[in-house]
Design an enzyme around this catalytic site. Structure first.
Site, mmCIF file in Angstrom:
data_model
loop_
_atom_site.group_PDB
_atom_site.id
_atom_site.type_symbol
_atom_site.label_atom_id
_atom_site.label_comp_id
_atom_site.label_asym_id
_atom_site.label_seq_id
_atom_site.Cartn_x
_atom_site.Cartn_y
_atom_site.Cartn_z
ATOM 1 N N HIS A 88 19.182 -8.790 -8.275
ATOM 2 C CA HIS A 88 19.085 -9.533 -9.693
ATOM 3 C C HIS A 88 18.475 -10.955 -9.934
ATOM 4 N N TYR A 98 23.977 -6.120 -19.018
ATOM 5 C CA TYR A 98 24.560 -5.388 -18.629
ATOM 6 C C TYR A 98 25.341 -4.063 -19.504
ATOM 7 N N GLU A 140 26.604 -12.556 -8.855
ATOM 8 C CA GLU A 140 25.274 -12.995 -9.834
ATOM 9 C C GLU A 140 25.474 -14.764 -10.337
ATOM 10 N N GLN A 205 9.072 -9.688 -4.743
ATOM 11 C CA GLN A 205 9.506 -10.582 -3.769
ATOM 12 C C GLN A 205 8.513 -11.253 -3.011
ATOM 13 N N GLY A 266 4.380 -4.516 10.947
ATOM 14 C CA GLY A 266 3.306 -4.674 10.080
ATOM 15 C C GLY A 266 3.831 -6.477 9.274
ATOM 16 N N PRO A 271 10.418 -12.134 7.184
ATOM 17 C CA PRO A 271 11.428 -12.663 8.215
ATOM 18 C C PRO A 271 11.717 -12.651 9.367
ATOM 19 N N PHE A 380 11.850 -3.467 2.239
ATOM 20 C CA PHE A 380 11.075 -4.539 0.986
ATOM 21 C C PHE A 380 9.732 -3.109 -0.490
ATOM 22 N N GLY A 381 11.904 -2.631 -0.609
ATOM 23 C CA GLY A 381 11.693 -2.162 -1.729
ATOM 24 C C GLY A 381 12.730 -2.130 -2.221
HETATM 25 P P1 FAD Z 1 3.071 -1.911 -6.373
HETATM 26 O O1 FAD Z 1 2.481 -2.110 -7.683
HETATM 27 O O2 FAD Z 1 4.138 -2.171 -6.256
HETATM 28 O O3 FAD Z 1 2.780 -0.799 -5.968
HETATM 29 C C1 FAD Z 1 3.661 -0.218 -4.777
HETATM 30 C C2 FAD Z 1 3.420 1.232 -4.335
HETATM 31 O O4 FAD Z 1 4.043 2.517 -5.879
HETATM 32 C C3 FAD Z 1 1.059 1.294 -4.766
HETATM 33 O O5 FAD Z 1 1.159 1.362 -3.094
HETATM 34 C C4 FAD Z 1 1.665 3.304 -4.523
HETATM 35 O O6 FAD Z 1 2.394 4.404 -3.125
HETATM 36 C C5 FAD Z 1 2.440 3.077 -5.558
HETATM 37 N N1 FAD Z 1 2.277 3.289 -7.388
HETATM 38 C C6 FAD Z 1 1.980 2.462 -7.706
HETATM 39 N N2 FAD Z 1 1.876 3.247 -8.811
HETATM 40 C C7 FAD Z 1 2.008 4.218 -9.211
HETATM 41 C C8 FAD Z 1 1.480 5.258 -9.714
HETATM 42 N N3 FAD Z 1 0.947 5.203 -10.944
HETATM 43 N N4 FAD Z 1 2.197 6.877 -8.892
HETATM 44 C C9 FAD Z 1 2.862 7.198 -7.879
HETATM 45 N N5 FAD Z 1 3.774 6.069 -6.805
HETATM 46 C C10 FAD Z 1 2.781 4.466 -7.498
HETATM 47 N N6 FAD Z 1 5.136 -8.381 1.142
HETATM 48 C C11 FAD Z 1 4.467 -8.459 1.802
HETATM 49 O O7 FAD Z 1 2.861 -8.261 1.914
HETATM 50 N N7 FAD Z 1 5.354 -9.950 2.113
HETATM 51 C C12 FAD Z 1 6.470 -10.084 1.868
HETATM 52 O O8 FAD Z 1 6.919 -11.162 2.631
HETATM 53 C C13 FAD Z 1 7.155 -8.936 1.588
HETATM 54 N N8 FAD Z 1 8.473 -9.427 1.110
HETATM 55 C C14 FAD Z 1 9.879 -8.826 0.816
HETATM 56 C C15 FAD Z 1 10.401 -8.996 0.583
HETATM 57 C C16 FAD Z 1 11.810 -8.175 -0.127
HETATM 58 C C17 FAD Z 1 13.532 -8.748 -0.116
HETATM 59 C C18 FAD Z 1 10.864 -7.243 -1.258
HETATM 60 C C19 FAD Z 1 12.260 -6.179 -2.036
HETATM 61 C C20 FAD Z 1 9.672 -6.811 -0.929
HETATM 62 C C21 FAD Z 1 8.641 -7.439 -0.441
HETATM 63 N N9 FAD Z 1 6.858 -7.500 -0.188
HETATM 64 C C22 FAD Z 1 6.553 -8.272 0.586
HETATM 65 C C23 FAD Z 1 6.853 -6.360 -1.071
HETATM 66 C C24 FAD Z 1 6.215 -6.990 -2.241
HETATM 67 O O9 FAD Z 1 7.269 -7.010 -3.009
HETATM 68 C C25 FAD Z 1 5.753 -5.477 -3.006
HETATM 69 O O10 FAD Z 1 6.568 -4.819 -3.258
HETATM 70 C C26 FAD Z 1 4.055 -4.826 -2.563
HETATM 71 O O11 FAD Z 1 3.609 -6.320 -1.635
HETATM 72 C C27 FAD Z 1 3.461 -4.122 -2.906
HETATM 73 O O12 FAD Z 1 2.860 -4.890 -4.492
HETATM 74 P P2 FAD Z 1 1.997 -4.222 -5.165
HETATM 75 O O13 FAD Z 1 2.347 -4.790 -6.294
HETATM 76 O O14 FAD Z 1 0.463 -4.542 -4.942
HETATM 77 O O15 FAD Z 1 1.703 -3.127 -5.375
HETATM 78 C C1 HEM Z 2 17.595 -2.971 -8.792
HETATM 79 C C2 HEM Z 2 21.966 -1.136 -9.570
HETATM 80 C C3 HEM Z 2 21.974 -3.678 -13.955
HETATM 81 C C4 HEM Z 2 17.076 -4.626 -13.962
HETATM 82 C C5 HEM Z 2 18.317 -2.530 -8.373
HETATM 83 C C6 HEM Z 2 19.061 -1.605 -7.482
HETATM 84 C C7 HEM Z 2 20.186 -1.134 -7.561
HETATM 85 C C8 HEM Z 2 20.947 -1.762 -9.158
HETATM 86 C C9 HEM Z 2 21.113 -0.297 -6.874
HETATM 87 C C10 HEM Z 2 18.295 -1.591 -5.872
HETATM 88 C C11 HEM Z 2 18.419 -3.014 -5.528
HETATM 89 C C12 HEM Z 2 17.936 -3.307 -3.931
HETATM 90 O O1 HEM Z 2 17.949 -2.479 -2.847
HETATM 91 O O2 HEM Z 2 17.071 -3.889 -4.258
HETATM 92 C C13 HEM Z 2 22.488 -2.082 -10.780
HETATM 93 C C14 HEM Z 2 23.992 -1.135 -11.078
HETATM 94 C C15 HEM Z 2 23.358 -1.936 -12.330
HETATM 95 C C16 HEM Z 2 21.681 -2.679 -12.712
HETATM 96 C C17 HEM Z 2 24.216 -0.410 -10.405
HETATM 97 C C18 HEM Z 2 25.196 -1.861 -13.514
HETATM 98 C C19 HEM Z 2 26.739 -1.557 -13.365
HETATM 99 C C20 HEM Z 2 20.726 -4.230 -14.030
HETATM 100 C C21 HEM Z 2 20.521 -4.536 -15.423
HETATM 101 C C22 HEM Z 2 18.950 -4.320 -15.499
HETATM 102 C C23 HEM Z 2 18.880 -4.275 -13.666
HETATM 103 C C24 HEM Z 2 21.256 -4.754 -16.544
HETATM 104 C C25 HEM Z 2 18.624 -5.374 -16.581
HETATM 105 C C26 HEM Z 2 18.000 -4.906 -17.656
HETATM 106 C C27 HEM Z 2 17.379 -4.064 -12.381
HETATM 107 C C28 HEM Z 2 16.083 -4.806 -11.836
HETATM 108 C C29 HEM Z 2 15.788 -4.331 -10.506
HETATM 109 C C30 HEM Z 2 17.122 -3.674 -10.511
HETATM 110 C C31 HEM Z 2 14.726 -5.314 -12.657
HETATM 111 C C32 HEM Z 2 14.323 -4.262 -9.260
HETATM 112 C C33 HEM Z 2 13.458 -3.595 -10.119
HETATM 113 C C34 HEM Z 2 12.241 -3.264 -9.259
HETATM 114 O O3 HEM Z 2 11.784 -3.994 -8.158
HETATM 115 O O4 HEM Z 2 12.129 -2.536 -9.473
HETATM 116 N N1 HEM Z 2 19.899 -2.631 -9.788
HETATM 117 N N2 HEM Z 2 21.447 -2.389 -11.485
HETATM 118 N N3 HEM Z 2 20.401 -3.849 -13.352
HETATM 119 N N4 HEM Z 2 18.058 -3.737 -11.572
HETATM 120 FE FE1 HEM Z 2 20.232 -3.529 -11.776
#
Ligand code: FAD
Ligand code: HEM
Length: 394
Positions: A88, A98, A140, A205, A266, A271, A380-381
């Protein structure tokens, strides 16, 4: 702590709520994004909505939180809360949002449960929601307070772009203004915002890898089906300015002296490279076993730097598994059962890669004698695992 009044109500309804979450979440998000389309501009990932990973994670975590409160009345699931708070904070989420999630989530729950959503049931789940929200808001606030600046995102200029493996590019940025830079801990990530085709901003990210002091460096694999990484690879060039968050993430090395297992598959090397660099800079004497799995040597992101860092550490070794015959020490998927891993009760393991890879490896490491509580991972998601796999507490 959950009130005595709510506890029996949660006990009675947790089963049905957990079961209905897959049906409740699409309605919750539909109604929230209808009312607040701006949340898809810079806050939520559109792709994680479409592929369904994020909706299940958010709503599912509330049921997991409730279940923790029932089983452990005097504590909170700190690991879950910390991961979510870091994510967050990397997105710049503020407490004011919230009530938005509350309104739309509870609207969807009421619509789905119909008559079963009695005032007592709603009040009890309301209590769970706000206990969790308050805990997250507090964490946070603490995270924001640790930053060297008070902005959520700052402008950074891309100063170099380098192909480092097949489909993998390293991007190095320097600050584009005088916002003070927060020092990052190896293993942490930043959120980068990118303007996509229809003009909205999409956040993703990326783990920070070693860079010149004062810079931010990330290594990015292109996902051809993705929305953001193809733009970063193809349309963002040296001199372009992007908005980048402060560093967040709680998957960082421990300060102990026990042996380490650092495993990746991959793009999960990012990290691990950060950890190895830290160990090398500290002149660490720890016993380190690096494990990496990949399609081929050419697709292995950070191969040269990993080989160099492992060579520079006095007690480090590396074992590789490659799908391409002859490219690694072993052929095929990683299988630590086939190697002699010298591990004990003090061994700490970190892993990063696709979920099936990490699930399989975790079982193999436990089999080898690494305590489950010492096995950490970065995913990574949105994390679907932490919330559902009680086995992780072994
Ligand atoms: P996205 O747009 O996010 O799409 C991802 C997947 O979602 C696609 O392959 C597809 O399968 C699916 N998708 C998309 N649209 C649809 C649809 N319409 N219907 C169904 N499925 C769909 N990445 C790195 O390369 N290097 C890093 O060091 C790295 N570190 C990370 C650290 C953390 C903590 C996290 C959370 C993620 C990290 N990632 C890293 C992953 C990165 O954040 C992205 O998620 C990744 O690069 C994919 O991004 P994108 O926008 O290209 O794909
Ligand atoms: C991500 C829980 C409130 C926005 C997440 C994730 C959890 C979570 C479990 C996934 C974390 C991970 O593994 O990466 C909650 C709970 C909430 C809360 C329990 C309330 C009690 C909110 C609010 C917002 C928000 C108020 C904004 C309006 C997001 C976004 C992400 C996220 C943008 C990342 C989404 C993505 O990468 O697709 N939250 N959340 N959350 N949350 Fe929340």
């Amino acid at each position: 702590m959950l009130s005595e009044k709510s506890r029996p109500v949660i006990e009675q309804t947790i089963g049905v709520i957990a079961e209905r979450i897959p049906a409740i979440t699409p309605e919750f998000y539909k109604s929230m994004f209808n009312a607040r389309p701006d949340l898809l501009d810079g806050m939520f990932s559109r792709s994680n909505q479409k592929n369904g990973t994020q909706p299940q994670a958010l709503a599912g975590s509330i049921a997991a939180f409730a279940s923790h409160l029932l089983n452990n009345p005097d504590s909170y699931p700190d690991e879950v809360l910390s991961r979510v708070a870091h994510k967050h904070a990397s997105l710049g989420l503020l407490p004011e949002e919230y009530p938005t999630v509350h309104e739309h989530l509870f609207g969807a729950i009421a619509a789905d449960l119909g008559d079963a959503a009695t005032p007592e049931v709603v009040a009890a789940w309301d209590e769970v929601y706000w206990l969790m929200a308050d805990a997250l808001i507090k964490l946070e606030k603490g995270l924001y307070g640790q930053q060297a600046n008070d902005v959520m995102f700052a402008p950074f200029t891309l100063i170099s772009k380098e192909d480092i493996a097949e489909g993998v590019v390293a991007f190095e940025f320097e600050p584009a203004d005088d916002t003070p830079l927060t020092h990052s801990i190896p293993g942490q990530y930043v959120t980068i915002q990118v303007k996509v085709k229809d003009g909205i901003r999409q956040p993703r990210q990326f783990t920070l890898v070693p860079s010149q002091e004062g810079h931010r460096r990330v290594v990015i694999r292109k996902d051809p089906q993705g929305e953001v990484t193809p733009i970063l690879h193809e349309d963002i060039n040296e001199g372009d300015v992007l908005e980048i968050s402060n560093p967040y993430g709680d998957v960082v090395l421990d300060e102990g002296h026990g042996s380490l297992v650092l495993a990746s598959a991959g793009i999960g090397t990012t990290p691990i490279v950060a950890f190895l660099d830290r160990l090398a800079k500290e002149g660490s004497q720890r016993k380190v076993t690096v494990l990496h799995a990949d399609h081929s040597k050419d697709r292995w992101p950070g191969r040269q730097i990993m080989e160099r860092l492992v060579d520079s550490l006095p007690n480090a070794t590396m074992i590789t598994w490659m799908e391409t015959p002859g490219d690694g020490d072993y052929e095929g998927f990683m299988n630590v059962s086939e190697v002699d891993l010298d591990v004990d009760q003090d061994t700490t393991a970190f892993m990063c890669g696709p979920l099936p890879f990490m699930k399989g490896l975790r079982s193999q490491l436990i089999e080898k004698g690494v305590p489950g509580r010492n096995i950490h991972y970065e995913i990574f998601g949105p994390d679907q695992w932490m919330l559902h796999d009680e086995a992780r507490k072994a």
